[in-house]
Design a protein around this motif. Structure first.
Motif, PDB file in Angstrom:
ATOM      1  N   ASN A  87       0.422  -0.984   0.031  1.00 48.76           N
ATOM      2  CA  ASN A  87       0.057   0.255   0.190  1.00 48.76           C
ATOM      3  C   ASN A  87       0.623   1.437  -0.523  1.00 48.76           C
ATOM      4  O   ASN A  87       1.855   1.098   0.950  1.00 48.76           O
ATOM      5  CB  ASN A  87      -1.588  -0.331   1.017  1.00 48.76           C
ATOM      6  CG  ASN A  87      -1.777   1.216   1.101  1.00 48.76           C
ATOM      7  OD1 ASN A  87      -2.137   2.167   0.479  1.00 48.76           O
ATOM      8  ND2 ASN A  87      -2.827   1.241   2.564  1.00 48.76           N
ATOM      9  N   PRO A  88       0.479   2.075  -0.646  1.00 49.28           N
ATOM     10  CA  PRO A  88       1.420   3.274  -1.091  1.00 49.28           C
ATOM     11  C   PRO A  88       1.419   4.452   0.153  1.00 49.28           C
ATOM     12  O   PRO A  88       2.516   5.236   0.441  1.00 49.28           O
ATOM     13  CB  PRO A  88       1.267   4.050  -2.346  1.00 49.28           C
ATOM     14  CG  PRO A  88       0.013   3.101  -2.691  1.00 49.28           C
ATOM     15  CD  PRO A  88       0.439   2.049  -2.471  1.00 49.28           C
ATOM     16  N   TRP A  89       0.640   4.560   0.941  1.00 50.26           N
ATOM     17  CA  TRP A  89       0.129   5.295   1.684  1.00 50.26           C
ATOM     18  C   TRP A  89       0.727   4.410   3.423  1.00 50.26           C
ATOM     19  O   TRP A  89       0.350   5.642   4.096  1.00 50.26           O
ATOM     20  CB  TRP A  89      -1.348   5.884   2.125  1.00 50.26           C
ATOM     21  CG  TRP A  89      -1.846   6.671   0.639  1.00 50.26           C
ATOM     22  CD1 TRP A  89      -2.620   5.987  -0.705  1.00 50.26           C
ATOM     23  CD2 TRP A  89      -1.761   7.565   0.251  1.00 50.26           C
ATOM     24  NE1 TRP A  89      -2.648   6.982  -1.305  1.00 50.26           N
ATOM     25  CE2 TRP A  89      -2.287   8.406  -1.132  1.00 50.26           C
ATOM     26  CE3 TRP A  89      -0.843   8.263   1.459  1.00 50.26           C
ATOM     27  CZ2 TRP A  89      -1.070   9.053  -1.901  1.00 50.26           C
ATOM     28  CZ3 TRP A  89      -0.638  10.121   0.753  1.00 50.26           C
ATOM     29  CH2 TRP A  89      -1.026  10.656  -0.610  1.00 50.26           C
ATOM     30  N   LEU A  90       0.799   3.783   3.374  1.00 50.57           N
ATOM     31  CA  LEU A  90       1.201   3.259   4.670  1.00 50.57           C
ATOM     32  C   LEU A  90       1.926   3.222   5.334  1.00 50.57           C
ATOM     33  O   LEU A  90       2.143   3.966   6.399  1.00 50.57           O
ATOM     34  CB  LEU A  90       0.573   1.615   4.682  1.00 50.57           C
ATOM     35  CG  LEU A  90       0.467   0.389   6.224  1.00 50.57           C
ATOM     36  CD1 LEU A  90      -0.777   0.880   6.517  1.00 50.57           C
ATOM     37  CD2 LEU A  90       0.485  -0.439   5.551  1.00 50.57           C
ATOM     38  N   PHE A  92       4.070   6.241   4.945  1.00 45.54           N
ATOM     39  CA  PHE A  92       3.451   7.914   5.323  1.00 45.54           C
ATOM     40  C   PHE A  92       2.807   8.093   6.701  1.00 45.54           C
ATOM     41  O   PHE A  92       2.942   7.887   7.853  1.00 45.54           O
ATOM     42  CB  PHE A  92       2.646   8.834   4.617  1.00 45.54           C
ATOM     43  CG  PHE A  92       3.756   8.847   3.333  1.00 45.54           C
ATOM     44  CD1 PHE A  92       4.297   9.353   3.259  1.00 45.54           C
ATOM     45  CD2 PHE A  92       3.031   8.189   2.267  1.00 45.54           C
ATOM     46  CE1 PHE A  92       5.234   9.712   2.556  1.00 45.54           C
ATOM     47  CE2 PHE A  92       3.769   7.959   0.377  1.00 45.54           C
ATOM     48  CZ  PHE A  92       4.474   9.449   0.815  1.00 45.54           C
ATOM     49  N   VAL A  93       1.240   7.762   6.482  1.00 42.37           N
ATOM     50  CA  VAL A  93       0.611   6.768   7.929  1.00 42.37           C
ATOM     51  C   VAL A  93       1.408   6.531   9.024  1.00 42.37           C
ATOM     52  O   VAL A  93       0.663   7.019  10.842  1.00 42.37           O
ATOM     53  CB  VAL A  93      -0.398   5.762   7.571  1.00 42.37           C
ATOM     54  CG1 VAL A  93      -1.528   6.040   9.377  1.00 42.37           C
ATOM     55  CG2 VAL A  93      -1.791   6.756   6.434  1.00 42.37           C
TER      56      VAL A  93
END
Length: 103
Positions: A87-90, A92-93
């Motif tokens: 997941n590309p957003w994980l 960052f989160v």
């Protein structure tokens, strides 16, 4: 040689040192190609440059290495998130959550 002349000579030599390698690929074109091993190694150049910029900011605190700092914990969490999920957003989160939690 006086100070001004040596300074200008230094500028010219540095300019040539950066111009000639770049221009050689444009001028020579297909006649000169890099070996396959060099081309494979150059694939990692952007990642190495990014690591050289990011790692000192993550590891150093006030100019000295510190093992227990919030940035290092956030970086470790982001790397773990990348390796466990695509997941590309994980990352960052996860990195921001750990950074906020440790601060």
């Amino acid at each position: 040689m006086n100070y001004d002349a040596s300074l200008w000579l230094t500028f010219i030599l540095i300019g040539l040192a950066t111009l000639l390698p770049r221009a050689s690929f444009i001028v020579l074109g297909q006649r000169a190609s890099l070996p396959d091993t060099v081309q494979k190694a150059l694939r990692y150049a952007p990642a190495a440059a990014l690591a050289a910029i990011v790692v000192p900011d993550v590891v150093l605190v006030n100019g000295a290495p510190e093992l227990f700092n919030p940035k290092l914990g956030a970086a470790i969490a982001a790397v773990l998130a990348v390796t466990l999920s695509r997941n590309p957003w994980l990352p960052f989160v996860a990195g921001m959550a750990v950074l906020w939690g440790l601060r």
